[in-house]
Design a protein around this motif. Structure first.
Motif, PDB file in Angstrom:
ATOM      1  N   GLN A  35     -37.531 -15.587 -44.641  1.00 44.37           N
ATOM      2  CA  GLN A  35     -37.578 -15.228 -46.116  1.00 44.37           C
ATOM      3  C   GLN A  35     -38.695 -14.510 -46.344  1.00 44.37           C
ATOM      4  O   GLN A  35     -38.181 -13.054 -46.350  1.00 44.37           O
ATOM      5  CB  GLN A  35     -37.804 -15.979 -47.168  1.00 44.37           C
ATOM      6  CG  GLN A  35     -36.417 -17.644 -47.005  1.00 44.37           C
ATOM      7  CD  GLN A  35     -35.298 -16.912 -47.349  1.00 44.37           C
ATOM      8  OE1 GLN A  35     -35.361 -16.515 -48.861  1.00 44.37           O
ATOM      9  NE2 GLN A  35     -34.317 -17.171 -46.250  1.00 44.37           N
ATOM     10  N   LYS A  36     -39.925 -14.416 -45.831  1.00 47.12           N
ATOM     11  CA  LYS A  36     -41.016 -13.576 -45.549  1.00 47.12           C
ATOM     12  C   LYS A  36     -41.212 -12.760 -44.715  1.00 47.12           C
ATOM     13  O   LYS A  36     -41.605 -12.905 -43.458  1.00 47.12           O
ATOM     14  CB  LYS A  36     -42.451 -14.182 -46.042  1.00 47.12           C
ATOM     15  CG  LYS A  36     -43.568 -12.938 -47.136  1.00 47.12           C
ATOM     16  CD  LYS A  36     -44.409 -14.348 -46.521  1.00 47.12           C
ATOM     17  CE  LYS A  36     -45.929 -13.160 -46.822  1.00 47.12           C
ATOM     18  NZ  LYS A  36     -47.061 -14.110 -47.396  1.00 47.12           N
ATOM     19  N   VAL A  37     -41.040 -11.383 -44.407  1.00 44.11           N
ATOM     20  CA  VAL A  37     -40.836 -10.328 -43.975  1.00 44.11           C
ATOM     21  C   VAL A  37     -42.144 -10.375 -43.228  1.00 44.11           C
ATOM     22  O   VAL A  37     -42.383  -9.519 -44.321  1.00 44.11           O
ATOM     23  CB  VAL A  37     -39.199  -9.455 -43.989  1.00 44.11           C
ATOM     24  CG1 VAL A  37     -39.340  -8.299 -42.280  1.00 44.11           C
ATOM     25  CG2 VAL A  37     -38.240  -9.796 -43.958  1.00 44.11           C
ATOM     26  N   THR A  38     -42.214  -9.961 -42.703  1.00 39.63           N
ATOM     27  CA  THR A  38     -43.324  -8.915 -41.910  1.00 39.63           C
ATOM     28  C   THR A  38     -43.396  -7.807 -40.312  1.00 39.63           C
ATOM     29  O   THR A  38     -42.136  -8.215 -40.540  1.00 39.63           O
ATOM     30  CB  THR A  38     -44.574 -10.769 -40.865  1.00 39.63           C
ATOM     31  OG1 THR A  38     -43.948 -10.796 -39.769  1.00 39.63           O
ATOM     32  CG2 THR A  38     -45.061 -11.930 -41.973  1.00 39.63           C
ATOM     33  N   PRO A  39     -44.213  -7.225 -40.631  1.00 42.69           N
ATOM     34  CA  PRO A  39     -44.047  -7.081 -39.005  1.00 42.69           C
ATOM     35  C   PRO A  39     -43.842  -6.973 -37.799  1.00 42.69           C
ATOM     36  O   PRO A  39     -42.795  -6.326 -37.533  1.00 42.69           O
ATOM     37  CB  PRO A  39     -45.279  -6.115 -39.115  1.00 42.69           C
ATOM     38  CG  PRO A  39     -46.247  -6.031 -40.633  1.00 42.69           C
ATOM     39  CD  PRO A  39     -45.944  -7.317 -40.911  1.00 42.69           C
ATOM     40  N   GLU A  40     -44.446  -8.326 -38.150  1.00 43.11           N
ATOM     41  CA  GLU A  40     -44.726  -8.828 -36.228  1.00 43.11           C
ATOM     42  C   GLU A  40     -42.377  -8.862 -36.493  1.00 43.11           C
ATOM     43  O   GLU A  40     -42.009  -8.693 -35.110  1.00 43.11           O
ATOM     44  CB  GLU A  40     -45.120 -10.089 -35.710  1.00 43.11           C
ATOM     45  CG  GLU A  40     -45.161 -10.332 -35.180  1.00 43.11           C
ATOM     46  CD  GLU A  40     -45.572 -11.918 -35.451  1.00 43.11           C
ATOM     47  OE1 GLU A  40     -45.193 -12.795 -33.685  1.00 43.11           O
ATOM     48  OE2 GLU A  40     -45.903 -12.324 -35.450  1.00 43.11           O
ATOM     49  N   THR A  41     -42.257 -10.088 -37.513  1.00 39.80           N
ATOM     50  CA  THR A  41     -40.428  -9.900 -37.318  1.00 39.80           C
ATOM     51  C   THR A  41     -39.797  -8.736 -37.813  1.00 39.80           C
ATOM     52  O   THR A  41     -38.192  -8.751 -36.562  1.00 39.80           O
ATOM     53  CB  THR A  41     -39.811 -10.628 -38.614  1.00 39.80           C
ATOM     54  OG1 THR A  41     -40.679 -10.541 -39.488  1.00 39.80           O
ATOM     55  CG2 THR A  41     -40.955 -12.121 -38.392  1.00 39.80           C
ATOM     56  N   GLU A  42     -40.078  -7.760 -38.406  1.00 41.36           N
ATOM     57  CA  GLU A  42     -39.602  -6.780 -38.011  1.00 41.36           C
ATOM     58  C   GLU A  42     -38.680  -6.109 -37.051  1.00 41.36           C
ATOM     59  O   GLU A  42     -38.236  -5.450 -36.219  1.00 41.36           O
ATOM     60  CB  GLU A  42     -39.636  -5.702 -39.498  1.00 41.36           C
ATOM     61  CG  GLU A  42     -39.518  -5.447 -40.540  1.00 41.36           C
ATOM     62  CD  GLU A  42     -40.460  -4.672 -41.225  1.00 41.36           C
ATOM     63  OE1 GLU A  42     -39.375  -4.118 -42.193  1.00 41.36           O
ATOM     64  OE2 GLU A  42     -41.723  -4.546 -41.136  1.00 41.36           O
ATOM     65  N   GLU A  43     -40.701  -5.916 -36.489  1.00 36.75           N
ATOM     66  CA  GLU A  43     -40.682  -5.801 -34.713  1.00 36.75           C
ATOM     67  C   GLU A  43     -39.655  -6.621 -33.757  1.00 36.75           C
ATOM     68  O   GLU A  43     -39.017  -5.671 -32.456  1.00 36.75           O
ATOM     69  CB  GLU A  43     -41.959  -5.327 -34.248  1.00 36.75           C
ATOM     70  CG  GLU A  43     -42.576  -4.993 -33.317  1.00 36.75           C
ATOM     71  CD  GLU A  43     -43.641  -4.557 -32.512  1.00 36.75           C
ATOM     72  OE1 GLU A  43     -43.477  -4.167 -31.625  1.00 36.75           O
ATOM     73  OE2 GLU A  43     -44.918  -4.949 -32.790  1.00 36.75           O
TER      74      GLU A  43
END
Length: 646
Positions: A35-43
């Motif tokens: 649910q809470k997207v972070t730069p790490e998950t986007e990468e």
């Protein structure tokens, strides 16, 4: 705990597990649940969607591959290499789908993308752009990209470089720069890796256009000698005949045309060869012979352009012989079939239709071509032409089902330049619609008559697939071998051909041969054939009683992290059999229980088979643990006689 504050963390850890095992499909699902997207998950999402797209591309699922490349490209700020490669392979996917303009856009974008220059795909993009512009008939732009590619490759001895030289020659040929075309065809010949027979023929043809007829004859004879199985040999004989006519060697010309007729009776050049023989005899004052040959053209090839030309020439021959009455009688004999006024109307109606077709007004052209066919029917001079262009109009109008009958009508006539594309369409149409016997017939005819190497490859792969899907493995193997002899085949066809050869060897119990074939393709296990091949290698070792190599193959398969879970599941079932053979029931049961607990697909029979095997082991162990059943000893009753008691 679906409402837990740790849910995103759990998904994040789970996605890392999936990525570490290269299970990209499930990794994507997991990341998309965060649910809470972070730069790490986007990468991570950029990376995992790219590799999932490559998996789909390897399995020829190009539409889904494009969707996943786009997902990766929505997160381009993290890794420029994944960005550049996504653009390139998206272009490749479009090209395989024949969406050439989209492919052109992506390849151009790739070349201008930061980081593309350092990638191995960079040079290939130039080669691909050459083909993109070639297919769009922008020949000068196409030649420019092919030349950039060959310059980058420093004219290396490779199939793609040889092919690029040949296509550059084609571009200059289409632009009528025959000297440049000849130069690049010679480069393809010197390279010697691809399209050498084609380049030889085309260079000879260019020399003829440059009026270097003797050199043309030498090259065409070289083609016939060096490549006797080439589909261009009949064309070469025809061109030799034309060249001998040009240098006024009529007997040699007739010999060349006759060689074509004798050796290639199904060639679409046969009516032209007869017509040329008739003309050569007429021009050398052998009018009686010319008369006989031209009549053959009219009788054997009715309602063709050659027949029409032969009729016109027959008039000249009769007049030359001062046989006007005989000419009138001949025309009366043919009167039921030939009406000059109708012939003129036929040509005018067809020409009008084609003007509309050439202007790309396919809706109007289809109506006009249909009227032509309805009016003149099979007697129309341009019956085959009209049916072909009507079918092509329907394809442009997104009505391919309407094209089927008209391509079939083309094939009801003697072979023409429209025969090959008609066979190609019908073979692919029936294959797509799972009518494998019909598709097989068209692919077989295409293979024997195709002039273009690309169509020969399509015919051979089509035959191979049809035979495989109709369980004719022995013939499918022959087609696979024929396919592998082709100059240039995509990687997926290479894998498929070796897989089918291996399956045939396996059925015939040639286990070592089968294993050799499967080992050729079981590298990364991303495609269905690769995954099954990897499983079959371990199964062959098992059948040979070589349990240790079988086990090693299975564990190596696990490391490959294949997306094809069914064959991985089959491998674990086989692993349990290995443990049983070693009398290690503990490990066998643990393996089977692991399948039942962790195998996610519940509809393909893997978990059921695991449960059955586990049940068999448990029952066998239970039976072994029980004491043997004692046989009751039946004692004979001894009836004591009272008189004999002690």
């Amino acid at each position: 705990f679906p409402q837990s504050q740790y849910l995103d963390d759990s998904y994040n850890y789970l996605s890392k597990v999936y990525m570490s095992t290269q299970n990209y499909k499930d990794a994507i699902v997991t990341l998309e649940n965060i649910q809470k997207v972070t730069p790490e998950t986007e990468e991570a999402y950029q990376r995992v969607t790219f590799f999932r797209a490559l998996e789909l591309f390897s399995n020829s699922d190009f539409e889904e591959a494009i969707i996943n490349f786009d997902k990766s490209l929505n997160n381009t700020k993290f890794n420029r290499i994944y960005q550049a490669r996504s653009i390139f392979w998206k272009g490749e996917s479009y090209f395989r789908l024949n969406r050439i303009k989209d492919a052109t856009r992506e390849f151009n974008k790739f070349i201008l993308t930061a980081g593309s220059f350092e990638l191995k795909e960079f040079n290939t993009a130039h080669y691909n752009l050459g083909y993109c512009y070639f297919k769009q008939k922008d020949f000068l732009e196409s030649a420019s990209w092919f030349r950039k590619y060959t310059d980058m490759m420093k004219e290396a001895q490779s199939k793609t470089v040889g092919d690029a030289f040949a296509r550059t020659g084609d571009c200059y040929f289409a632009s009528r720069d025959y000297e440049k075309a000849s130069t690049y065809y010679q480069k393809a010949i010197d390279n010697g890796k691809a399209s050498v027979d084609y380049a030889t023929f085309q260079k000879g043809f260019c020399l003829g256009l440059l009026k270097e007829y003797n050199q043309k004859i030498i090259l065409m004879n070289q083609l016939i000698t060096d490549y006797p199985r080439s589909s261009l040999v009949d064309d070469a004989w025809f061109e030799i005949g034309k060249s001998y006519v040009s240098i006024e060697e009529p007997e040699m010309a007739i010999n060349a045309y006759q060689q074509l007729i004798n050796d290639y009776p199904t060639s679409n050049l046969i009516p032209k060869a007869y017509l040329e023989i008739g003309m050569v005899n007429y021009n050398t004052d052998k009018n009686d012979v010319a008369l006989d040959v031209l009549k053959k053209v009219v009788d054997f090839f009715p309602n063709t352009q050659e027949s029409k030309e032969a009729l016109a020439q027959l008039k000249n021959v009769y007049l030359e012989l001062n046989q006007v009455e005989e000419y009138v009688a001949y025309m009366k004999e043919k009167d039921s079939k030939i009406d000059i006024r109708i012939t003129e109307q036929d040509s005018l109606t067809y020409t009008t239709s084609m003007k509309v077709y050439m202007n790309a007004d396919y809706e109007k052209a289809s109506g006009l071509l249909m009227k032509y066919i309805d009016k003149f029917k099979e007697q129309g001079i341009f019956y085959a032409n009209a049916n072909f262009y009507l079918a092509e109009s329907y394809i442009q109008l997104k009505k391919p089902e309407n094209a089927v009958q008209h391509f079939s009508n083309v094939l009801s006539k003697p072979a023409t330049e429209f025969t090959e594309p008609s066979l190609l369409f019908l073979g692919q149409w029936y294959y797509k619609n799972n009518d494998y016997p019909k598709a097989l017939d068209y692919f077989t005819r295409l293979e024997s008559s195709a002039q273009y190497e690309k169509n020969k490859v399509t015919a051979r792969s089509g035959r191979m697939r049809c035979l495989y899907r109709t369980d004719n493995l022995a013939e499918a193997r022959k087609s696979a071998i024929s396919l592998l002899s082709s100059e240039k085949i995509p990687d997926e066809l290479f894998r498929e051909a070796h897989f089918i050869i291996g399956k045939d060897a396996l059925v015939n119990n040639n286990l070592e041969d089968a294993k050799d074939e499967f080992e050729l393709i079981a590298k990364d296990c991303k495609s269905a054939e690769q995954a099954e091949a990897k499983y079959l290698i371990s199964k062959i070792y098992f059948q040979q009683g070589q349990y240790e190599p079988a086990e090693k193959e299975i564990f190596d398969f696990v490391k490959k992290n294949t997306p094809h879970q069914y064959w991985l599941g089959k491998s674990f079932l086989l692993l349990s059999d290995i443990y049983i053979q070693r009398k290690d029931n503990f490990q066998a049961k643990a393996t089977l229980q692991s399948i039942m607990d962790n195998y996610n697909i519940k509809t393909d029979g893997i978990t059921e088979e695991a449960a059955n095997k586990l049940k068999e082991i448990n029952e066998a162990e239970l039976k072994a643990s029980q004491p043997p059943v004692q046989e009751e000893i039946q004692e004979e009753e001894i009836n004591l006689d009272n008189s004999k008691t002690e």
